[in-house]
Design an enzyme around this catalytic site. Structure first.
Site, PDB file in Angstrom:
ATOM      1  N   GLY A  13      -1.200  -6.566  -1.041  1.00 34.53           N
ATOM      2  CA  GLY A  13      -0.381  -7.298  -2.013  1.00 34.53           C
ATOM      3  C   GLY A  13      -0.658  -8.775  -2.162  1.00 34.53           C
ATOM      4  N   ILE A  20       3.981 -13.305  -1.832  1.00 31.69           N
ATOM      5  CA  ILE A  20       4.781 -13.136  -0.620  1.00 31.69           C
ATOM      6  C   ILE A  20       3.882 -12.644   0.519  1.00 31.69           C
ATOM      7  CG2 ILE A  20       6.630 -11.759   0.425  1.00 31.69           C
ATOM      8  CD1 ILE A  20       8.110 -11.939  -2.273  1.00 31.69           C
ATOM      9  N   TYR A 157      15.860  -6.449 -14.816  1.00 32.58           N
ATOM     10  CA  TYR A 157      15.104  -5.874 -13.693  1.00 32.58           C
ATOM     11  C   TYR A 157      14.971  -4.354 -13.891  1.00 32.58           C
ATOM     12  CZ  TYR A 157      13.102  -5.829  -8.998  1.00 32.58           C
ATOM     13  OH  TYR A 157      12.251  -5.687  -7.934  1.00 32.58           O
ATOM     14  N   LYS A 164      13.508   0.053  -6.487  1.00 33.97           N
ATOM     15  CA  LYS A 164      13.792  -0.611  -5.198  1.00 33.97           C
ATOM     16  C   LYS A 164      14.876   0.146  -4.426  1.00 33.97           C
ATOM     17  CE  LYS A 164      10.905  -4.175  -5.317  1.00 33.97           C
ATOM     18  NZ  LYS A 164       9.629  -4.113  -4.580  1.00 33.97           N
ATOM     19  N   LEU A 196       3.077 -14.457  -9.097  1.00 35.21           N
ATOM     20  CA  LEU A 196       2.496 -13.853 -10.312  1.00 35.21           C
ATOM     21  C   LEU A 196       3.425 -12.772 -10.865  1.00 35.21           C
ATOM     22  CD1 LEU A 196      -1.302 -13.484  -9.496  1.00 35.21           C
ATOM     23  CD2 LEU A 196      -0.248 -14.986 -11.205  1.00 35.21           C
TER      24      LEU A 196
HETATM   25  P1  NAD Z   1       2.451 -10.804  -6.473  1.00 34.54           P
HETATM   26  O1  NAD Z   1       2.125 -10.617  -7.904  1.00 34.54           O
HETATM   27  O2  NAD Z   1       1.835 -11.942  -5.772  1.00 34.54           O
HETATM   28  O3  NAD Z   1       2.178  -9.470  -5.644  1.00 34.54           O
HETATM   29  C1  NAD Z   1       2.290  -8.180  -6.190  1.00 34.54           C
HETATM   30  C2  NAD Z   1       1.106  -7.411  -5.685  1.00 34.54           C
HETATM   31  O4  NAD Z   1       1.172  -6.040  -6.069  1.00 34.54           O
HETATM   32  C3  NAD Z   1      -0.244  -7.966  -6.229  1.00 34.54           C
HETATM   33  O5  NAD Z   1      -1.047  -8.367  -5.166  1.00 34.54           O
HETATM   34  C4  NAD Z   1      -0.830  -6.780  -6.949  1.00 34.54           C
HETATM   35  O6  NAD Z   1      -2.241  -6.721  -6.840  1.00 34.54           O
HETATM   36  C5  NAD Z   1      -0.169  -5.627  -6.214  1.00 34.54           C
HETATM   37  N1  NAD Z   1      -0.239  -4.352  -6.939  1.00 34.54           N
HETATM   38  C6  NAD Z   1       0.340  -4.018  -8.120  1.00 34.54           C
HETATM   39  N2  NAD Z   1      -0.044  -2.785  -8.486  1.00 34.54           N
HETATM   40  C7  NAD Z   1      -0.869  -2.315  -7.513  1.00 34.54           C
HETATM   41  C8  NAD Z   1      -1.611  -1.112  -7.316  1.00 34.54           C
HETATM   42  N3  NAD Z   1      -1.594  -0.131  -8.233  1.00 34.54           N
HETATM   43  N4  NAD Z   1      -2.338  -0.976  -6.187  1.00 34.54           N
HETATM   44  C9  NAD Z   1      -2.402  -1.978  -5.262  1.00 34.54           C
HETATM   45  N5  NAD Z   1      -1.737  -3.152  -5.407  1.00 34.54           N
HETATM   46  C10 NAD Z   1      -0.994  -3.307  -6.520  1.00 34.54           C
HETATM   47  O7  NAD Z   1       4.060 -10.907  -6.420  1.00 34.54           O
HETATM   48  P2  NAD Z   1       5.098 -10.914  -5.205  1.00 34.54           P
HETATM   49  O8  NAD Z   1       6.324 -11.516  -5.772  1.00 34.54           O
HETATM   50  O9  NAD Z   1       4.468 -11.495  -4.021  1.00 34.54           O
HETATM   51  O10 NAD Z   1       5.394  -9.355  -4.989  1.00 34.54           O
HETATM   52  C11 NAD Z   1       5.234  -8.706  -3.751  1.00 34.54           C
HETATM   53  C12 NAD Z   1       6.429  -7.807  -3.465  1.00 34.54           C
HETATM   54  O11 NAD Z   1       7.585  -8.615  -3.280  1.00 34.54           O
HETATM   55  C13 NAD Z   1       6.767  -6.809  -4.554  1.00 34.54           C
HETATM   56  O12 NAD Z   1       7.137  -5.586  -3.954  1.00 34.54           O
HETATM   57  C14 NAD Z   1       7.966  -7.434  -5.204  1.00 34.54           C
HETATM   58  O13 NAD Z   1       8.785  -6.464  -5.812  1.00 34.54           O
HETATM   59  C15 NAD Z   1       8.644  -8.041  -4.014  1.00 34.54           C
HETATM   60  N6  NAD Z   1       9.646  -9.060  -4.283  1.00 34.54           N
HETATM   61  C16 NAD Z   1       9.348 -10.160  -5.049  1.00 34.54           C
HETATM   62  C17 NAD Z   1      10.325 -11.122  -5.276  1.00 34.54           C
HETATM   63  C18 NAD Z   1      10.045 -12.332  -6.138  1.00 34.54           C
HETATM   64  O14 NAD Z   1      10.986 -12.926  -6.650  1.00 34.54           O
HETATM   65  N7  NAD Z   1       8.810 -12.740  -6.316  1.00 34.54           N
HETATM   66  C19 NAD Z   1      11.606 -10.980  -4.714  1.00 34.54           C
HETATM   67  C20 NAD Z   1      11.872  -9.853  -3.929  1.00 34.54           C
HETATM   68  C21 NAD Z   1      10.883  -8.905  -3.722  1.00 34.54           C
HETATM   69  O1  0WE Z   2       9.984  -7.151  -7.964  1.00 38.79           O
HETATM   70  C1  0WE Z   2       9.852  -8.116  -8.684  1.00 38.79           C
HETATM   71  C2  0WE Z   2       8.854  -8.108  -9.818  1.00 38.79           C
HETATM   72  C3  0WE Z   2       8.010  -6.876  -9.839  1.00 38.79           C
HETATM   73  C4  0WE Z   2       7.208  -6.693 -11.089  1.00 38.79           C
HETATM   74  C5  0WE Z   2       6.790  -7.729 -11.923  1.00 38.79           C
HETATM   75  C6  0WE Z   2       6.023  -7.457 -13.052  1.00 38.79           C
HETATM   76  C7  0WE Z   2       5.596  -8.518 -14.020  1.00 38.79           C
HETATM   77  C8  0WE Z   2       4.313  -8.126 -14.718  1.00 38.79           C
HETATM   78  C9  0WE Z   2       6.875  -5.402 -11.421  1.00 38.79           C
HETATM   79  N1  0WE Z   2       6.136  -5.116 -12.515  1.00 38.79           N
HETATM   80  C10 0WE Z   2       5.704  -6.115 -13.318  1.00 38.79           C
HETATM   81  N2  0WE Z   2       4.968  -5.780 -14.420  1.00 38.79           N
HETATM   82  C11 0WE Z   2       4.314  -6.700 -15.171  1.00 38.79           C
HETATM   83  O2  0WE Z   2       3.681  -6.356 -16.177  1.00 38.79           O
HETATM   84  N3  0WE Z   2      10.659  -9.213  -8.469  1.00 38.79           N
HETATM   85  C12 0WE Z   2      11.727  -9.110  -7.492  1.00 38.79           C
HETATM   86  C13 0WE Z   2      10.567 -10.475  -9.236  1.00 38.79           C
HETATM   87  C14 0WE Z   2      11.497 -10.361 -10.399  1.00 38.79           C
HETATM   88  O3  0WE Z   2      11.150  -9.665 -11.488  1.00 38.79           O
HETATM   89  C15 0WE Z   2      12.235  -9.683 -12.350  1.00 38.79           C
HETATM   90  C16 0WE Z   2      13.282 -10.396 -11.765  1.00 38.79           C
HETATM   91  C17 0WE Z   2      12.822 -10.833 -10.502  1.00 38.79           C
HETATM   92  C18 0WE Z   2      13.581 -11.603  -9.479  1.00 38.79           C
HETATM   93  C19 0WE Z   2      12.376  -9.095 -13.601  1.00 38.79           C
HETATM   94  C20 0WE Z   2      13.580  -9.247 -14.279  1.00 38.79           C
HETATM   95  C21 0WE Z   2      14.624  -9.946 -13.687  1.00 38.79           C
HETATM   96  C22 0WE Z   2      14.503 -10.539 -12.431  1.00 38.79           C
END
Ligand code: NAD
Ligand code: 0WE
Length: 257
Positions: A13, A20, A157, A164, A196
């Site tokens: 990831g 993260i 979301y 989730k 991202l």
């Molecule tokens: P990020 O975009 O940096 O990471 C998401 C990762 O998912 C990327 O590295 C991408 O390559 C990978 N991914 C997506 N589809 C894939 C596939 N088919 N095979 C392999 N890898 C794949 O964003 P992030 O915010 O670091 O997200 C990481 C995790 O944290 C996710 O599960 C997200 O739901 C969770 N999360 C994010 C937030 C936030 O606000 N950013 C909050 C809570 C939880």
């Molecule tokens: O889990 C997430 C985001 C996960 C995610 C993000 C994308 C953007 C690009 C999954 N799929 C996609 N597909 C795409 O094409 N988060 C916890 C971050 C997040 O995403 C939101 C949030 C928060 C917080 C979307 C709507 C509302 C709040």
């Protein structure tokens, strides 16, 4: 000596230094772990290789979790390189962009629902299953990343919240399955962080600005804070903790009105 000394860790990831998973990798490296990384596509390969190097790692392997062949090849390679594995960091989620805007009932489709659950949820079970022989009997640990949308409705979301919820249930079932082999499985529910995956989400900046004013700690969560908690959960310091969801969200989830 760090509290993850001699642990062999697979980091999934990482897409950028905002990910993260990168916060987790840095914390685990600091605590003495040996790391391997995966990248989703050739587009990300070079970037992941560069950041891997910053944590002394040159073991960087392809993994699209929608491919059973890539999952099998990944753990085949880890078996060859390491002979065993102690920790998996699962930090992967995806739903088609069109699912993440507007009312849930308008946005949800059969295809979007299936993709969100395949990539964001089944992948955890798939990795745990494929890694099982490598991890058994070594006090292993698996951690995944969840969000409050699992247990509360959050505007836009949508299907990701449903996924989730399933991810958190997946953690409990995997914890029960793997407990007898000494492998623990937990989730961290992180507060919103600009990565991202959050870029281009409508209203995300407002969410960050408003939560900063209201959360008990009066600041947003960082990838370093999530990284430290993940390092703890995957270490022997957390030997009594499995099947749980640990909130690392500056306290947001305790608030009512
Ligand atoms: P990020 O975009 O940096 O990471 C998401 C990762 O998912 C990327 O590295 C991408 O390559 C990978 N991914 C997506 N589809 C894939 C596939 N088919 N095979 C392999 N890898 C794949 O964003 P992030 O915010 O670091 O997200 C990481 C995790 O944290 C996710 O599960 C997200 O739901 C969770 N999360 C994010 C937030 C936030 O606000 N950013 C909050 C809570 C939880
Ligand atoms: O889990 C997430 C985001 C996960 C995610 C993000 C994308 C953007 C690009 C999954 N799929 C996609 N597909 C795409 O094409 N988060 C916890 C971050 C997040 O995403 C939101 C949030 C928060 C917080 C979307 C709507 C509302 C709040």
């Amino acid at each position: 000596m760090g509290f993850l000394q001699d642990k062999k860790v697979l980091i999934t990831g990482v897409a950028s230094t905002r990910s993260i998973a990168w916060g987790v990798a840095e914390a685990m490296h600091r605590e003495g772990a040996t790391l391997a990384y995966t990248y989703q596509s050739d587009k990300l390969k070079k970037r992941v290789e560069d950041v891997a190097e910053q944590t002394g790692s040159s073991l960087v392997l392809p993994l699209d979790v929608q491919s059973d062949e890539q999952i099998a090849a990944l753990f085949g390679e880890l078996e060859q390189q390491w002979g065993g594995l102690d920790v998996i960091v699962h930090s992967i989620a995806f739903a088609p962009r069109s699912e993440l805007e507007g009312s849930y009932i308008d946005a949800v489709t059969r295809g979007g629902f299936a993709t969100a659950h395949d990539v964001s949820v089944y992948s955890l079970a798939a990795l745990a299953k494929a890694a099982r022989p490598l991890m058994a009997g070594r006090n292993g640990a698996i951690v995944t990343m969840s969000y409050l949308g699992a247990v509360r409705t959050i505007p836009n979301y949508n299907v990701m919240g449903v996924a989730k919820a399933s991810l958190e249930a997946n953690v409990r079932y995997l914890a029960d399955s793997l407990g007898p082999e000494g492998t623990r499985v937990n989730a961290i529910s992180a507060g919103p962080i600009r990565t991202l995956a959050a870029s281009g989400i409508s209203g995300f900046k407002t969410m960050l600005d408003e939560s900063e004013k209201r959360v008990p700690l009066r600041r947003n969560t960082t990838i370093q804070e999530v990284g430290n908690a993940a390092a703890f959960l995957c270490s022997d310091l957390a030997s009594g903790i499995t099947g749980d969801v640990l909130y690392v969200d500056s306290g947001y989830h305790i608030l009512g009105m």
